[in-house]
Each structure stands twice: as structure tokens, then as C-alpha cells.
Design an enzyme around this catalytic site. Structure first.
Site, short mmCIF file in Angstrom:
data_model
loop_
_atom_site.label_atom_id
_atom_site.label_comp_id
_atom_site.label_asym_id
_atom_site.label_seq_id
_atom_site.Cartn_x
_atom_site.Cartn_y
_atom_site.Cartn_z
N LEU A 48 42.99 44.04 40.28
CA LEU A 48 42.18 44.55 41.05
C LEU A 48 42.44 44.99 42.34
CD1 LEU A 48 38.80 45.09 40.80
CD2 LEU A 48 38.54 42.86 41.83
N SER A 49 41.95 46.05 43.09
CA SER A 49 42.54 46.44 44.29
C SER A 49 43.65 46.67 44.43
CB SER A 49 41.79 45.58 45.31
OG SER A 49 41.79 46.35 46.48
N PHE A 50 44.27 45.95 45.55
CA PHE A 50 45.97 46.15 45.47
C PHE A 50 46.69 45.39 44.41
CE2 PHE A 50 49.98 44.03 47.62
CZ PHE A 50 50.45 45.22 47.61
#
Length: 400
Positions: A229-231
Site C-alpha cells: 500500500l502507498s510506498f
């Protein structure tokens, strides 16, 4: 999607917290009344007001537990955990601020109280890693009677904690997947308590996690998926370039490199910025410090980046960050991969497409739009829709 604040960084973090509501991690009225007390762009105001709300919910939970109202206590502990986590979010400009540890500890303590009172509680695990361990929670599908099941490894990214992945874990369990959340270097407990910063070779982190799952008799070794998730949308594909025991990979959203052309002024390049940071660090730092005063997102991003990368200056953070790239590596991924983008994502614009186009493995591109309420980074505020599409893809990918 504007919720309340004019400052886009504060407004996004408010929406992020509101997004925990479907799984009980927040309540709308509590969030909005707290937001109304916060001074725009003021990190100290953000901390103090969320702390007040967290402490109030913590006290309500304690009182409910003492009175024997376990459901009320459980629900209040979970919301208190979220609010403590939010309070701590902007404190990393001073890594020695004692409030980082005390607020984080309070968040974890409330989450553990929530988990202890849950009907189907997660099991806290310690995953062997080099000369230490990584923390994780194993969320098992109930009443499996020893059946080996497909299992999702879920990891957060640049600034989250694994407790925030509760919604993902519960969505997995509802669909018949076990879920293992974990934190690696630079994340959650591993940076705050163990002092280990991010590392670009994330396969060295994920491989021990896969090794751990393969020791469990309830995990189907042929159906282990990795979700970043995200980075984590960089970290998961990076790991998958070397770890080929994964049956599927999900990058939400896809990240090709930490710093790209959107990270620098339009009249320069990443390479020129890197040379500037290397050859003239004092000038680089001075300009970054000045820019940070006028931009809340930049101020938080650099302060937090220095904290989780253990960089002493913005220049050092930049020089460490440019090492995080999938250049020459994305082509090595063999697992079926889902690359996700959100229409209004301002964190890594254009990078999901770049990752998708570079992949040579079986691949799917999934775009969430603003019209369906899912256009923000990682679809915050639209977690149910996001989970439905992601797990539907996973169902189809892993089916016999």
C-alpha cells in the site's frame, strides 16, 4: 475530494482517518469535531487536538471495560488507537521528541486491548529477520479446522503502521483468505523501537516473511499473495523481482521510483538535483528548509523521510531516496501483478502507468476514479469499493 481543511495535506489525513469508519476505526462526528479545533497547517495543534480525542476515547473504553461492557470497550479502544496514531503523525521533525514514543505506545496498547476483546482476534507474531524479528499479526479465517488456505501478506508504506491495515485484513478474512500484516525497516515498531530505517532491497525483508508463512500448516504454499500500500507499491514489486514464490502481487498504487521528475522543479532533472545534493548539500538544505515553511506536504514529507531513512539532512534523505527505483528490476517480476492508480493521486502521479508498461509478467491495470469517490491516493475514503475490486481480482488470479 475536500472534506474540511483548505490545506490539502491536513485534509487528506482527515479523509484517511474517516476511511477507517466502516471497520470501526473512527467515527465521523468525532473526527469532524476534532478537525474543527485544529489550526490549519499547525503540526502542534494537530497533535494536541487528536491527543485529546484519543485520551477521551481511551478513558471511555477503560470505564466500559471496568463496567463489563466489553463490546463498547472494544469499539472505543479501536477508535482511540486510530486517534493516537493520527496525533503522532506529524511529530517526526524532531526524532528525539519523547511524544513519538509515548503516543505510539498508547496507540499500540489500545489496539492490543481491542484485539484481546475481539471475537476473532489476530495472533501477534514475531518473524525471524536477520539478528532480530519483525512484528506481525496473523488474521486467520475462523473454523478452518486445519485447512490450508490462500494467504495475503499485507504491508504498509512510507508512513503507516500495520494496525492501520486492519480493514484490509478483515476484508481478506471475510473472503476466505488468511492475512499476515507485518512491519519492516522504516515502518511502525521497527523504526520507532528497533531503530532500523528503510532499505531499498526489500526482497531481503519479504523473503523471511514468506519463509515464516511456509512454516505454518494452515497456509497454502502455492497461494501466497503480496499486497503493498502507498510506498508499499514500490516495496512489494521490488521484493517480487527476486522472491518468486509469490502467487500474485498487488501494488496500490504502483510506484516505479521514490523520486522522479515530479519531485523536482520543472527547470531541472532528477540527475541534476542529485548532483546538487551531493556537491552542495548546504545550499540544497537551505533551499529545502525555506520551501518547507510554505508547503505543509513538503515539510511533513521531508521531516518524516529523514526520520524513517535516518537521514541527518534533506540532502542526505534525497541521496538515500534516489536509490529506490525499479529501473532494470521490474522486468524480473514473474508473478501476476495488479497495478493500481487513483485519478487524483498526487503522491506518485504517472508512476503506476510507468510500472505497468515496464512489467513483462501477466499484469492488470486498475484505475479508480473521482466520480466513484475513490480518486484519492490509495482510495482513502472508499475502502469497501477498493477491497471489492482488489479481492475480486485476487480471486480470479488464484482460482484453479
Amino acid at each position: 475530494m475536500k472534506v474540511y481543511f483548505s490545506d490539502p495535506q491536513f485534509d487528506y489525513q482527515l479523509l484517511r482517518l474517516l476511511g477507517a469508519t466502516p471497520d470501526g476505526g473512527a467515527d465521523i462526528g468525532e473526527c469532524l469535531t476534532t478537525a474543527q479545533r485544529i489550526t490549519e497547517g499547525d503540526f502542534e495543534s494537530w497533535y494536541s487536538e487528536w491527543l485529546k480525542t484519543a485520551q477521551r476515547l481511551n478513558a471511555l473504553a477503560d470505564a466500559a471495560l471496568k463496567a463489563g461492557h466489553t463490546v463498547s470497550a472494544r469499539e472505543a479502544y479501536l477508535r482511540a488507537s486510530s486517534y493516537y496514531r493520527s496525533a503522532e503523525f506529524y511529530l517526526h521533525g524532531n526524532p528525539d521528541d519523547p511524544r513519538i514514543q509515548s503516543t505510539y505506545d498508547a496507540s499500540i496498547a489500545c489496539f492490543r486491548q481491542y484485539n484481546a476483546l475481539s471475537t476473532h482476534r489476530a495472533t501477534a507474531v514475531e518473524i525471524p529477520y536477520e539478528d532480530t524479528t519483525l512484528p506481525g499479526y496473523f488474521y486467520a479465517v475462523p473454523d478452518t479446522q486445519g485447512t490450508r488456505r490462500p494467504t495475503l501478506i499485507a504491508q504498509t508504506g512510507f508512513d503507516g503502521t500495520q494496525e492501520e491495515l486492519l480493514g484490509t485484513a478483515l476484508a481478506a478474512v471475510r473472503r476466505g483468505y488468511h492475512c499476515l500484516t507485518f512491519e519492516g525497516p522504516g515502518q511502525g515498531r521497527v523504526i520507532r523501537k528497533q531503530g532500523r530505517p528503510f532499505r531499498p532491497d526489500w526482497e531481503k525483508v519479504v523473503t523471511p516473511v514468506v519463509d515464516y508463512l511456509l512454516t505454518r500448516p494452515d497456509v497454502d504454499p502455492a497461494k501466497i499473495a503480496l499486497y503493498g500500500l502507498s510506498f508499499g507499491g514500490y516495496l512489494a514489486p521490488r521484493a517480487a523481482a527476486f522472491e518468486h514464490r509469490l502467487a500474485a502481487v498487488i501494488a496500490n498504487g504502483g510506484v516505479f521510483r521514490l523520486f522522479d521528475q515530479h519531485s523536482v522543479p520543472p527547470d531541472t532533472t532528477v540527475e541534476e538535483t542529485t548532483e546538487w545534493a551531493r556537491s552542495q548539500p548546504d545550499a540544497f538544505n537551505a533551499q529545502m528548509e525555506q520551501a518547507m515553511q510554505a508547503n505543509t506536504t513538503l515539510r511533513w514529507g521531508i521531516q518524516h523521510g529523514m526520520y524513517v531513512f535516518q537521514a541527518a539532512s534533506p540532502a542526505e534523505y534525497w541521496l538515500k531516496g534516489v536509490e529506490y527505483t525499479l529501473e532494470g528490476l521490474a522486468e524480473r517480476i514473474t508473478s501476476p501483478t495488479l497495478v493500481i492508480d487513483s485519478e487524483n493521486d498526487r503522491s506518485f502521479p504517472g508512476q503506476p502507468q510507468q510500472l505497468y508498461q515496464t512489467l513483462t509478467c501477466p499484469k492488470t491495470f486498475l484505475l479508480f476514479t473521482a466520480d466513484e469517490g475513490a480518486g484519492e491516493h490509495c482510495q482513502v475514503g472508499a475502502g469497501l469499493l477498493s477491497a471489492a475490486r482488489i479481492f475480486d481480482w485476487l480471486d480470479e488470479t488464484l482460482k484453479p
